[in-house]
Design a protein around this motif. Structure first.
Motif, PDB file in Angstrom:
ATOM      1  N   GLY A  40     -10.935 -16.364  60.946  1.00 17.15           N
ATOM      2  CA  GLY A  40     -10.918 -14.838  61.219  1.00 17.15           C
ATOM      3  C   GLY A  40     -11.424 -14.532  62.431  1.00 17.15           C
ATOM      4  O   GLY A  40     -10.989 -13.842  63.509  1.00 17.15           O
ATOM      5  N   GLN A  41     -12.639 -14.989  62.680  1.00 16.52           N
ATOM      6  CA  GLN A  41     -13.429 -14.704  64.076  1.00 16.52           C
ATOM      7  C   GLN A  41     -12.776 -15.466  65.107  1.00 16.52           C
ATOM      8  O   GLN A  41     -12.746 -14.894  66.237  1.00 16.52           O
ATOM      9  CB  GLN A  41     -14.946 -15.337  63.631  1.00 16.52           C
ATOM     10  CG  GLN A  41     -15.687 -14.527  62.854  1.00 16.52           C
ATOM     11  CD  GLN A  41     -17.213 -15.238  62.757  1.00 16.52           C
ATOM     12  OE1 GLN A  41     -17.300 -16.365  63.009  1.00 16.52           O
ATOM     13  NE2 GLN A  41     -17.947 -14.284  61.967  1.00 16.52           N
ATOM     14  N   LEU A  42     -12.179 -16.783  65.128  1.00 17.57           N
ATOM     15  CA  LEU A  42     -11.549 -17.225  66.146  1.00 17.57           C
ATOM     16  C   LEU A  42     -10.310 -16.540  66.467  1.00 17.57           C
ATOM     17  O   LEU A  42      -9.874 -16.543  67.561  1.00 17.57           O
ATOM     18  CB  LEU A  42     -11.388 -18.822  65.763  1.00 17.57           C
ATOM     19  CG  LEU A  42     -12.278 -19.770  65.546  1.00 17.57           C
ATOM     20  CD1 LEU A  42     -11.933 -21.169  65.222  1.00 17.57           C
ATOM     21  CD2 LEU A  42     -13.170 -19.798  67.068  1.00 17.57           C
ATOM     22  N   ASN A  43      -9.551 -16.041  65.559  1.00 20.62           N
ATOM     23  CA  ASN A  43      -8.451 -15.272  65.808  1.00 20.62           C
ATOM     24  C   ASN A  43      -8.698 -14.018  66.397  1.00 20.62           C
ATOM     25  O   ASN A  43      -7.947 -13.468  67.130  1.00 20.62           O
ATOM     26  CB  ASN A  43      -7.732 -15.139  64.447  1.00 20.62           C
ATOM     27  CG  ASN A  43      -6.799 -16.072  63.637  1.00 20.62           C
ATOM     28  OD1 ASN A  43      -6.715 -16.917  64.541  1.00 20.62           O
ATOM     29  ND2 ASN A  43      -6.964 -16.035  62.358  1.00 20.62           N
ATOM     30  N   THR A  44      -9.799 -13.297  66.103  1.00 24.36           N
ATOM     31  CA  THR A  44     -10.360 -12.242  66.948  1.00 24.36           C
ATOM     32  C   THR A  44     -10.541 -12.568  68.322  1.00 24.36           C
ATOM     33  O   THR A  44     -10.152 -11.662  69.294  1.00 24.36           O
ATOM     34  CB  THR A  44     -11.633 -11.575  66.014  1.00 24.36           C
ATOM     35  OG1 THR A  44     -11.490 -11.391  64.761  1.00 24.36           O
ATOM     36  CG2 THR A  44     -11.951 -10.242  66.954  1.00 24.36           C
ATOM     37  N   ILE A  45     -11.346 -13.659  68.569  1.00 21.00           N
ATOM     38  CA  ILE A  45     -11.546 -14.159  70.089  1.00 21.00           C
ATOM     39  C   ILE A  45     -10.258 -14.343  70.675  1.00 21.00           C
ATOM     40  O   ILE A  45      -9.809 -13.596  71.948  1.00 21.00           O
ATOM     41  CB  ILE A  45     -12.162 -15.234  70.095  1.00 21.00           C
ATOM     42  CG1 ILE A  45     -13.825 -14.935  69.599  1.00 21.00           C
ATOM     43  CG2 ILE A  45     -12.423 -15.829  71.428  1.00 21.00           C
ATOM     44  CD1 ILE A  45     -14.780 -16.277  69.506  1.00 21.00           C
ATOM     45  N   ASN A  46      -9.165 -14.999  70.091  1.00 20.89           N
ATOM     46  CA  ASN A  46      -7.894 -14.946  70.499  1.00 20.89           C
ATOM     47  C   ASN A  46      -7.149 -13.813  70.939  1.00 20.89           C
ATOM     48  O   ASN A  46      -6.460 -13.596  71.941  1.00 20.89           O
ATOM     49  CB  ASN A  46      -6.896 -15.934  69.763  1.00 20.89           C
ATOM     50  CG  ASN A  46      -7.293 -17.317  69.672  1.00 20.89           C
ATOM     51  OD1 ASN A  46      -8.156 -17.880  70.654  1.00 20.89           O
ATOM     52  ND2 ASN A  46      -7.086 -18.035  68.666  1.00 20.89           N
ATOM     53  N   LYS A  47      -7.428 -13.084  70.111  1.00 20.20           N
ATOM     54  CA  LYS A  47      -6.445 -11.499  70.448  1.00 20.20           C
ATOM     55  C   LYS A  47      -7.340 -10.775  71.402  1.00 20.20           C
ATOM     56  O   LYS A  47      -6.691 -10.288  72.386  1.00 20.20           O
ATOM     57  CB  LYS A  47      -6.572 -10.666  69.182  1.00 20.20           C
ATOM     58  CG  LYS A  47      -5.792 -11.267  67.819  1.00 20.20           C
ATOM     59  CD  LYS A  47      -5.909 -10.224  66.881  1.00 20.20           C
ATOM     60  CE  LYS A  47      -4.850 -10.748  65.757  1.00 20.20           C
ATOM     61  NZ  LYS A  47      -5.154  -9.949  64.500  1.00 20.20           N
ATOM     62  N   LEU A  48      -8.662 -10.957  71.682  1.00 17.23           N
ATOM     63  CA  LEU A  48      -9.288 -10.542  72.588  1.00 17.23           C
ATOM     64  C   LEU A  48      -8.933 -10.981  73.898  1.00 17.23           C
ATOM     65  O   LEU A  48      -8.797 -10.221  75.004  1.00 17.23           O
ATOM     66  CB  LEU A  48     -11.035 -10.377  72.478  1.00 17.23           C
ATOM     67  CG  LEU A  48     -11.947 -10.216  73.750  1.00 17.23           C
ATOM     68  CD1 LEU A  48     -11.644  -8.719  73.709  1.00 17.23           C
ATOM     69  CD2 LEU A  48     -13.138 -10.356  73.265  1.00 17.23           C
ATOM     70  N   LEU A  49      -8.683 -12.343  74.107  1.00 18.34           N
ATOM     71  CA  LEU A  49      -8.375 -12.931  75.479  1.00 18.34           C
ATOM     72  C   LEU A  49      -6.851 -12.668  75.800  1.00 18.34           C
ATOM     73  O   LEU A  49      -6.534 -12.429  76.890  1.00 18.34           O
ATOM     74  CB  LEU A  49      -8.459 -14.298  75.274  1.00 18.34           C
ATOM     75  CG  LEU A  49     -10.046 -14.879  75.105  1.00 18.34           C
ATOM     76  CD1 LEU A  49      -9.796 -16.388  74.669  1.00 18.34           C
ATOM     77  CD2 LEU A  49     -10.778 -14.757  76.381  1.00 18.34           C
ATOM     78  N   LYS A  50      -6.120 -12.195  74.713  1.00 19.32           N
ATOM     79  CA  LYS A  50      -4.690 -12.018  74.972  1.00 19.32           C
ATOM     80  C   LYS A  50      -4.431 -10.289  74.975  1.00 19.32           C
ATOM     81  O   LYS A  50      -3.299  -9.959  75.531  1.00 19.32           O
ATOM     82  CB  LYS A  50      -3.804 -12.283  73.865  1.00 19.32           C
ATOM     83  CG  LYS A  50      -3.677 -13.966  73.805  1.00 19.32           C
ATOM     84  CD  LYS A  50      -2.788 -14.412  72.500  1.00 19.32           C
ATOM     85  CE  LYS A  50      -2.848 -15.759  72.417  1.00 19.32           C
ATOM     86  NZ  LYS A  50      -2.049 -16.351  71.217  1.00 19.32           N
ATOM     87  N   ASN A  51      -5.403  -9.842  75.055  1.00 27.58           N
ATOM     88  CA  ASN A  51      -5.337  -8.353  75.297  1.00 27.58           C
ATOM     89  C   ASN A  51      -4.976  -8.005  76.769  1.00 27.58           C
ATOM     90  O   ASN A  51      -5.505  -8.480  77.577  1.00 27.58           O
ATOM     91  CB  ASN A  51      -6.830  -7.580  74.715  1.00 27.58           C
ATOM     92  CG  ASN A  51      -6.432  -5.771  74.754  1.00 27.58           C
ATOM     93  OD1 ASN A  51      -5.317  -5.432  74.698  1.00 27.58           O
ATOM     94  ND2 ASN A  51      -7.496  -5.239  74.125  1.00 27.58           N
ATOM     95  N   GLU A  52      -4.218  -6.703  76.948  1.00 28.06           N
ATOM     96  CA  GLU A  52      -3.945  -6.480  78.296  1.00 28.06           C
ATOM     97  C   GLU A  52      -4.943  -5.805  78.900  1.00 28.06           C
ATOM     98  O   GLU A  52      -4.956  -6.195  80.103  1.00 28.06           O
ATOM     99  CB  GLU A  52      -2.598  -5.197  77.980  1.00 28.06           C
ATOM    100  CG  GLU A  52      -1.327  -6.042  77.429  1.00 28.06           C
ATOM    101  CD  GLU A  52      -0.426  -4.540  77.321  1.00 28.06           C
ATOM    102  OE1 GLU A  52      -0.741  -3.567  77.748  1.00 28.06           O
ATOM    103  OE2 GLU A  52       0.637  -5.007  76.905  1.00 28.06           O
TER     104      GLU A  52
END
Length: 270
Positions: free
Chosen positions: A55-67
Protein backbone atom coordinates in the motif's frame (compact mmCIF):
# COMPACT_ATOMS: atom_id res chain seq x y z
CA UNK A 1 6.58 31.33 -12.89
CA UNK A 2 9.94 29.86 -12.12
CA UNK A 3 9.52 30.48 -8.40
CA UNK A 4 6.19 28.67 -8.41
CA UNK A 5 7.72 25.65 -10.14
CA UNK A 6 10.54 25.60 -7.62
CA UNK A 7 8.03 25.66 -4.73
CA UNK A 8 6.05 22.84 -6.30
CA UNK A 9 9.24 20.85 -6.74
CA UNK A 10 10.26 21.39 -3.13
CA UNK A 11 6.82 20.37 -1.87
CA UNK A 12 6.85 17.24 -4.04
CA UNK A 13 10.32 16.31 -2.84
CA UNK A 14 9.32 16.76 0.81
CA UNK A 15 6.19 14.67 0.32
CA UNK A 16 8.20 11.99 -1.46
CA UNK A 17 10.81 11.95 1.33
CA UNK A 18 8.04 11.57 3.91
CA UNK A 19 6.46 8.64 2.02
CA UNK A 20 9.83 6.93 1.60
CA UNK A 21 10.48 7.36 5.34
CA UNK A 22 7.22 5.49 6.05
CA UNK A 23 8.32 2.67 3.76
CA UNK A 24 11.71 2.57 5.46
CA UNK A 25 10.14 2.32 8.91
CA UNK A 26 7.81 -0.47 7.78
CA UNK A 27 10.72 -2.41 6.27
CA UNK A 28 12.79 -1.92 9.42
CA UNK A 29 9.96 -3.20 11.60
CA UNK A 30 9.33 -6.21 9.36
CA UNK A 31 13.02 -7.17 9.23
CA UNK A 32 13.24 -6.88 13.02
CA UNK A 33 10.30 -9.30 13.39
CA UNK A 34 11.86 -11.76 10.96
CA UNK A 35 15.19 -11.73 12.79
CA UNK A 36 14.04 -11.65 16.42
CA UNK A 37 10.42 -12.81 16.56
CA UNK A 38 10.42 -15.54 13.94
CA UNK A 39 9.30 -18.16 16.50
CA UNK A 40 6.08 -16.27 17.32
CA UNK A 41 5.55 -14.86 13.83
CA UNK A 42 2.48 -16.23 12.05
CA UNK A 43 1.68 -16.29 8.37
CA UNK A 44 -1.26 -13.83 8.65
CA UNK A 45 1.09 -11.36 10.32
CA UNK A 46 3.58 -11.73 7.47
CA UNK A 47 0.81 -11.09 4.94
CA UNK A 48 -0.23 -7.97 6.86
CA UNK A 49 3.31 -6.60 6.66
CA UNK A 50 3.46 -7.28 2.94
CA UNK A 51 0.10 -5.59 2.46
CA UNK A 52 1.33 -2.53 4.37
CA UNK A 53 4.45 -2.26 2.20
CA UNK A 54 2.44 -2.76 -0.98
CA UNK A 55 0.00 0.00 0.00
CA UNK A 56 2.80 2.43 0.77
CA UNK A 57 4.52 1.75 -2.56
CA UNK A 58 1.23 2.26 -4.40
CA UNK A 59 0.84 5.60 -2.62
CA UNK A 60 4.28 6.68 -3.83
CA UNK A 61 3.43 5.66 -7.39
CA UNK A 62 0.21 7.67 -7.27
CA UNK A 63 2.14 10.64 -5.92
CA UNK A 64 4.64 10.46 -8.78
CA UNK A 65 1.86 10.12 -11.38
CA UNK A 66 -0.16 13.01 -10.00
CA UNK A 67 -0.69 15.96 -12.32
CA UNK A 68 0.41 18.48 -9.69
CA UNK A 69 3.69 16.65 -9.14
CA UNK A 70 6.43 17.98 -11.40
CA UNK A 71 8.21 15.49 -13.59
CA UNK A 72 11.37 14.39 -11.90
CA UNK A 73 12.71 13.17 -15.22
CA UNK A 74 13.39 16.73 -16.21
CA UNK A 75 15.50 17.30 -13.13
CA UNK A 76 19.20 16.50 -13.46
CA UNK A 77 21.50 15.99 -10.49
CA UNK A 78 25.11 16.96 -11.08
CA UNK A 79 27.79 16.35 -8.41
CA UNK A 80 29.58 19.64 -7.83
CA UNK A 81 32.20 18.35 -5.42
CA UNK A 82 33.75 14.90 -5.10
CA UNK A 83 36.08 14.15 -2.25
CA UNK A 84 37.54 10.97 -0.73
CA UNK A 85 37.33 12.55 2.73
CA UNK A 86 34.53 11.88 5.17
CA UNK A 87 31.62 14.35 5.07
CA UNK A 88 29.86 14.57 8.43
CA UNK A 89 26.83 16.44 7.07
CA UNK A 90 26.32 13.84 4.34
CA UNK A 91 26.69 11.01 6.85
CA UNK A 92 24.08 12.64 9.12
CA UNK A 93 21.60 13.10 6.26
CA UNK A 94 22.00 9.51 5.07
CA UNK A 95 22.04 7.94 8.58
CA UNK A 96 25.72 6.98 8.17
CA UNK A 97 24.99 5.04 4.99
CA UNK A 98 26.99 7.36 2.73
CA UNK A 99 29.81 8.91 4.72
CA UNK A 100 31.91 9.75 1.64
CA UNK A 101 30.88 11.25 -1.71
CA UNK A 102 33.71 10.04 -3.91
CA UNK A 103 34.26 8.96 -7.51
CA UNK A 104 33.60 5.35 -6.53
CA UNK A 105 30.18 5.98 -4.98
CA UNK A 106 28.71 8.53 -7.40
CA UNK A 107 28.15 6.15 -10.37
CA UNK A 108 26.08 3.83 -8.14
CA UNK A 109 24.00 6.42 -6.27
CA UNK A 110 23.31 8.73 -9.23
CA UNK A 111 22.59 5.98 -11.73
CA UNK A 112 19.38 6.49 -13.72
CA UNK A 113 19.52 3.17 -15.60
CA UNK A 114 20.05 -0.42 -14.52
CA UNK A 115 23.47 -1.98 -14.65
CA UNK A 116 24.66 -3.07 -18.11
CA UNK A 117 24.45 -6.73 -17.04
CA UNK A 118 20.82 -6.29 -15.97
CA UNK A 119 19.96 -4.53 -19.23
CA UNK A 120 21.50 -7.40 -21.20
CA UNK A 121 19.46 -9.97 -19.27
CA UNK A 122 16.28 -7.98 -19.89
CA UNK A 123 17.02 -7.91 -23.62
CA UNK A 124 17.52 -11.69 -23.67
CA UNK A 125 14.23 -12.24 -21.84
CA UNK A 126 12.45 -9.95 -24.27
CA UNK A 127 13.86 -11.85 -27.25
CA UNK A 128 12.83 -15.22 -25.78
CA UNK A 129 9.36 -13.92 -25.04
CA UNK A 130 9.02 -12.72 -28.65
CA UNK A 131 9.99 -16.16 -30.01
CA UNK A 132 7.13 -17.92 -28.23
CA UNK A 133 4.00 -17.98 -30.36
CA UNK A 134 0.53 -17.08 -29.07
CA UNK A 135 -0.64 -20.71 -29.02
CA UNK A 136 2.34 -21.95 -27.01
CA UNK A 137 2.02 -19.03 -24.62
CA UNK A 138 -1.69 -19.74 -24.13
CA UNK A 139 -0.99 -23.41 -23.34
CA UNK A 140 1.64 -22.44 -20.81
CA UNK A 141 -0.75 -19.96 -19.22
CA UNK A 142 -3.48 -22.61 -18.95
CA UNK A 143 -1.06 -25.12 -17.40
CA UNK A 144 0.11 -22.56 -14.87
CA UNK A 145 -3.45 -21.58 -14.00
CA UNK A 146 -4.36 -25.23 -13.49
CA UNK A 147 -1.43 -25.79 -11.15
CA UNK A 148 -2.30 -22.67 -9.20
CA UNK A 149 -5.95 -23.71 -8.92
CA UNK A 150 -5.03 -27.15 -7.59
CA UNK A 151 -2.66 -25.60 -5.09
CA UNK A 152 -5.30 -23.13 -3.92
CA UNK A 153 -7.83 -25.93 -3.46
CA UNK A 154 -5.40 -27.86 -1.27
CA UNK A 155 -4.60 -24.77 0.77
CA UNK A 156 -8.24 -23.82 1.20
CA UNK A 157 -9.31 -27.25 2.45
CA UNK A 158 -9.93 -27.26 6.20
CA UNK A 159 -7.29 -28.85 8.35
CA UNK A 160 -9.83 -31.19 9.95
CA UNK A 161 -10.64 -32.72 6.57
CA UNK A 162 -6.98 -33.41 5.92
CA UNK A 163 -6.56 -34.94 9.37
CA UNK A 164 -9.61 -37.16 8.90
CA UNK A 165 -8.32 -38.34 5.52
CA UNK A 166 -4.95 -39.15 7.04
CA UNK A 167 -6.59 -41.06 9.90
CA UNK A 168 -8.76 -43.03 7.45
CA UNK A 169 -5.70 -44.00 5.43
CA UNK A 170 -3.89 -45.18 8.53
CA UNK A 171 -6.87 -47.25 9.67
CA UNK A 172 -7.34 -48.88 6.28
CA UNK A 173 -3.68 -49.85 6.00
CA UNK A 174 -2.36 -51.16 9.36
CA UNK A 175 1.38 -51.30 9.63
CA UNK A 176 1.58 -54.17 12.16
CA UNK A 177 -0.02 -57.51 13.10
CA UNK A 178 -1.56 -57.50 16.62
CA UNK A 179 -1.20 -61.29 16.98
CA UNK A 180 2.53 -61.18 16.24
CA UNK A 181 2.97 -58.27 18.63
CA UNK A 182 1.19 -60.09 21.47
CA UNK A 183 3.19 -63.26 20.83
CA UNK A 184 6.46 -61.31 20.88
CA UNK A 185 5.54 -59.52 24.13
CA UNK A 186 4.51 -62.80 25.78
CA UNK A 187 7.74 -64.51 24.72
CA UNK A 188 9.96 -61.68 25.98
CA UNK A 189 8.07 -60.98 29.23
CA UNK A 190 6.86 -64.44 30.29
CA UNK A 191 8.75 -66.89 28.08
CA UNK A 192 5.51 -68.04 26.49
CA UNK A 193 5.99 -70.40 23.56
CA UNK A 194 9.75 -70.81 24.04
CA UNK A 195 11.27 -74.31 23.86
CA UNK A 196 12.75 -75.80 27.07
CA UNK A 197 15.34 -77.93 25.28
CA UNK A 198 19.00 -77.10 25.75
CA UNK A 199 20.96 -76.10 22.68
CA UNK A 200 23.11 -78.89 21.22
CA UNK A 201 26.81 -78.88 22.06
CA UNK A 202 29.77 -81.18 22.68
CA UNK A 203 30.07 -82.95 26.00
CA UNK A 204 32.88 -81.77 28.24
CA UNK A 205 35.30 -84.51 29.33
CA UNK A 206 34.52 -85.95 32.74
CA UNK A 207 30.86 -84.70 32.69
CA UNK A 208 28.89 -87.36 30.87
CA UNK A 209 25.48 -86.10 31.90
CA UNK A 210 25.65 -82.58 30.43
CA UNK A 211 25.76 -83.29 26.70
CA UNK A 212 22.90 -83.88 24.28
CA UNK A 213 21.04 -87.14 24.69
CA UNK A 214 21.16 -89.36 21.65
CA UNK A 215 17.93 -90.99 20.65
CA UNK A 216 18.07 -94.67 21.48
CA UNK A 217 21.46 -94.32 23.24
CA UNK A 218 22.34 -95.06 26.83
CA UNK A 219 21.23 -92.70 29.55
CA UNK A 220 22.35 -92.05 33.08
CA UNK A 221 20.18 -91.63 36.14
CA UNK A 222 21.23 -90.49 39.60
CA UNK A 223 19.85 -92.76 42.31
CA UNK A 224 20.28 -92.86 46.05
CA UNK A 225 21.40 -96.12 47.59
CA UNK A 226 22.22 -96.47 51.24
CA UNK A 227 22.34 -92.73 51.95
CA UNK A 228 24.70 -91.91 49.06
CA UNK A 229 24.20 -91.02 45.42
CA UNK A 230 25.57 -93.05 42.55
CA UNK A 231 25.25 -92.82 38.79
CA UNK A 232 23.18 -95.65 37.29
CA UNK A 233 23.89 -96.52 33.70
CA UNK A 234 20.94 -96.96 31.47
CA UNK A 235 22.38 -99.94 29.61
CA UNK A 236 20.67 -102.57 31.68
CA UNK A 237 23.67 -103.31 33.92
CA UNK A 238 23.37 -103.88 37.66
CA UNK A 239 23.94 -101.13 40.13
CA UNK A 240 26.37 -101.95 42.89
CA UNK A 241 25.81 -100.54 46.36
CA UNK A 242 28.28 -98.18 47.91
CA UNK A 243 31.13 -99.66 49.80
CA UNK A 244 31.22 -98.98 53.50
CA UNK A 245 33.84 -96.55 54.72
CA UNK A 246 34.05 -94.82 51.29
CA UNK A 247 31.12 -92.44 50.99
CA UNK A 248 30.57 -90.94 47.58
CA UNK A 249 33.03 -93.27 45.79
CA UNK A 250 31.76 -94.87 42.61
CA UNK A 251 32.61 -98.54 42.09
CA UNK A 252 34.96 -99.45 39.27
CA UNK A 253 32.27 -101.40 37.41
CA UNK A 254 30.03 -98.35 37.21
CA UNK A 255 32.98 -96.16 36.16
CA UNK A 256 33.56 -98.47 33.23
CA UNK A 257 29.92 -98.21 32.19
CA UNK A 258 29.99 -94.42 32.55
CA UNK A 259 33.10 -94.15 30.38
CA UNK A 260 31.55 -96.30 27.68
CA UNK A 261 28.31 -94.30 27.87
CA UNK A 262 30.07 -90.94 27.63
CA UNK A 263 32.09 -92.17 24.68
CA UNK A 264 28.94 -93.24 22.85
CA UNK A 265 27.21 -89.94 23.59
CA UNK A 266 29.98 -87.76 22.13
CA UNK A 267 28.75 -86.16 18.91
CA UNK A 268 31.82 -87.39 17.02
CA UNK A 269 31.35 -91.04 18.09
CA UNK A 270 28.06 -91.69 16.36
Amino acid sequence: MQQREEKQLEAAVESLISRVAHVKNALHSFIYKLENEYERLTWPSVLDNFALLSGQLNTINKLLKNEKTPSFRNQVIIPLLLSPDRDEDLAKLTELRVPVFSHEIVPDYLRTKPDPEVEEQEKQLSVEAARIGPEVAQKQIQTLNKLCSNLLEKLNNPRDDRDSETAAIRQSKPSFNPADTNALVGAVAFGKGLSKCRPPGPVAPGHPGQGPMMSGGPTLQQVTIGGGSVQQAGMGGPVAPQQQGQPGKIPSSIKTNIKSASGSMHPYNR
